[in-house]
Design a protein around this motif. Structure first.
Motif, PDB file in Angstrom:
ATOM      1  N   SER A 271       0.836  -1.208   0.000  1.00 49.24           N
ATOM      2  CA  SER A 271       0.000   0.000   0.000  1.00 49.24           C
ATOM      3  C   SER A 271       0.869   1.256   0.000  1.00 49.24           C
ATOM      4  O   SER A 271       0.848   2.045  -0.942  1.00 49.24           O
ATOM      5  CB  SER A 271      -0.942   0.010   1.211  1.00 49.24           C
ATOM      6  N   VAL A 272       1.655   1.411   1.056  1.00 44.72           N
ATOM      7  CA  VAL A 272       2.420   2.642   1.226  1.00 44.72           C
ATOM      8  C   VAL A 272       3.428   2.838   0.099  1.00 44.72           C
ATOM      9  O   VAL A 272       3.537   3.936  -0.467  1.00 44.72           O
ATOM     10  CB  VAL A 272       3.126   2.656   2.598  1.00 44.72           C
ATOM     11  N   LYS A 273       4.162   1.796  -0.252  1.00 42.79           N
ATOM     12  CA  LYS A 273       5.180   1.938  -1.301  1.00 42.79           C
ATOM     13  C   LYS A 273       4.564   2.364  -2.630  1.00 42.79           C
ATOM     14  O   LYS A 273       5.080   3.261  -3.308  1.00 42.79           O
ATOM     15  CB  LYS A 273       5.947   0.625  -1.470  1.00 42.79           C
ATOM     16  N   ASP A 274       3.488   1.713  -3.012  1.00 39.95           N
ATOM     17  CA  ASP A 274       2.834   2.058  -4.279  1.00 39.95           C
ATOM     18  C   ASP A 274       2.279   3.486  -4.234  1.00 39.95           C
ATOM     19  O   ASP A 274       2.396   4.240  -5.209  1.00 39.95           O
ATOM     20  CB  ASP A 274       1.701   1.072  -4.571  1.00 39.95           C
ATOM     21  N   GLN A 275       1.678   3.835  -3.119  1.00 42.52           N
ATOM     22  CA  GLN A 275       1.110   5.177  -2.998  1.00 42.52           C
ATOM     23  C   GLN A 275       2.194   6.249  -3.033  1.00 42.52           C
ATOM     24  O   GLN A 275       1.998   7.328  -3.612  1.00 42.52           O
ATOM     25  CB  GLN A 275       0.300   5.273  -1.705  1.00 42.52           C
TER      26      GLN A 275
END
Length: 312
Positions: A271-275
């Motif tokens: 989630s965080v990395k892609d965002q």
């Protein structure tokens, strides 16, 4: 013929010349006596007599003076107002430049945050992969440190598990320009893009995931220690490496803690990395749009009341 009759009226002695006395007498006899006027004409008559020609001359003179006065006031007010608008325009261009610099700071902040998430997720992925190994040091890791006796600094990743760093990029200039009208200098699509950068869903999801969502896993970890470990173990102090070494089998068997780590890793990695990457791409796109707007505004010049752009 009319002019000759008027001359004859003034030349009372009929000598063909108008004397000073005849002229003064004619001047006094010009117009209508005030006593013979109605109330309205008396109101607008200044002397003893009312002369319609003199009246209209004064009216025309007053109109001309009024027009000149109004024109002068209007022009001076317009110049003053235009000067204020010019100052506001220059301030707006400066704000655009400051906003561009702030976006660069956000990009730098985002890059540093990406590196941090990569390092942290790699560290805890390594911890998760070692969870089931039969080794007293599975909860201990190390990193190079020249100040340590053997050049290694030993620490427990799970001892730092409560540490958090919510995503919080700078936004001072954007909040300021929302109030001062700088957005009017931007094309609509640029204004929408900047609003998306600072208040859009991409940023909100990032703040939420690195904020309250991650905090939930940290609080669950803390609650497990407070509600279970302190009752089962002789002593609890997660800051000491010895605690993790002495109690590693007990901690290995705590499936809730392992699952909690799994969920937090999932949050970081999927989630965080892609965002973060999507948000960074939006930032890069916004800098290009801002550069185009600033270039256009810098090429403009002011001529009296008009802003001219040679690129148009």
């Amino acid at each position: 013929m009319a002019k000759k009759d008027e001359f004859d009226k003034i030349d009372t002695n009929k000598d063909g010349f108008i004397s000073r006395e005849e002229f003064d007498a004619a001047d006094e006899s010009a117009g209508i006596e005030r006593e013979k006027l109605n109330w309205f004409l008396k109101l607008i008559t200044l002397g003893d007599r009312f002369d319609i020609k003199d009246f209209w001359d004064r009216v025309k003179k007053s109109i001309v003076e009024f027009v000149i006065l109004v024109f002068g006031v209007t022009v001076s007010f317009g110049i003053e107002q235009q000067g204020g608008e010019s100052d506001n325009r220059h301030d707006g261009i400066e704000n655009l430049t400051n906003l561009r610099e702030e976006v660069e700071k956000i990009i730098a902040y985002t890059d540093a945050y990406i590196e941090q998430v990569d390092w942290v997720s790699e560290l805890y992925q390594k911890q998760y992969n070692r969870w089931e190994k039969d080794n007293d040091s599975i909860f201990i890791d190390w990193q190079p440190d020249e100040e340590e006796p053997d050049g290694k600094y030993y620490f427990s990743p799970m001892g730092m598990y409560v540490n958090r760093d919510p995503f919080d990029p700078p936004r001072v200039n954007f909040d300021a320009i929302k109030l001062d009208g700088t957005f009017r200098l931007m094309p609509k699509e640029v204004g929408l893009k900047m609003t998306e950068i600072y208040d859009g869903t991409e940023l909100r999801y990032l703040i939420e995931n690195t904020g309250k969502n991650e905090e939930r896993y940290v609080n669950q970890f803390i609650d497990q220690i407070a509600n279970k470990w302190v009752y089962d173990l002789p002593w609890v102090d997660v800051d000491y490496n010895e605690f993790w070494i002495e109690n590693r089998k007990y901690i290995q068997n705590d499936k809730f803690i392992k699952y909690n780590l799994y969920k937090r890793l999932d949050l970081w990695q999927y989630s965080v990395k892609d965002q973060l990457q999507v948000y960074r791409n939006s930032l890069i796109e916004s800098t290009k749009l801002l550069d185009s707007v600033i270039a256009v505004r810098d090429s403009e010049f002011e001529f009296i009341w008009w802003v001219l752009n040679p690129k148009d």
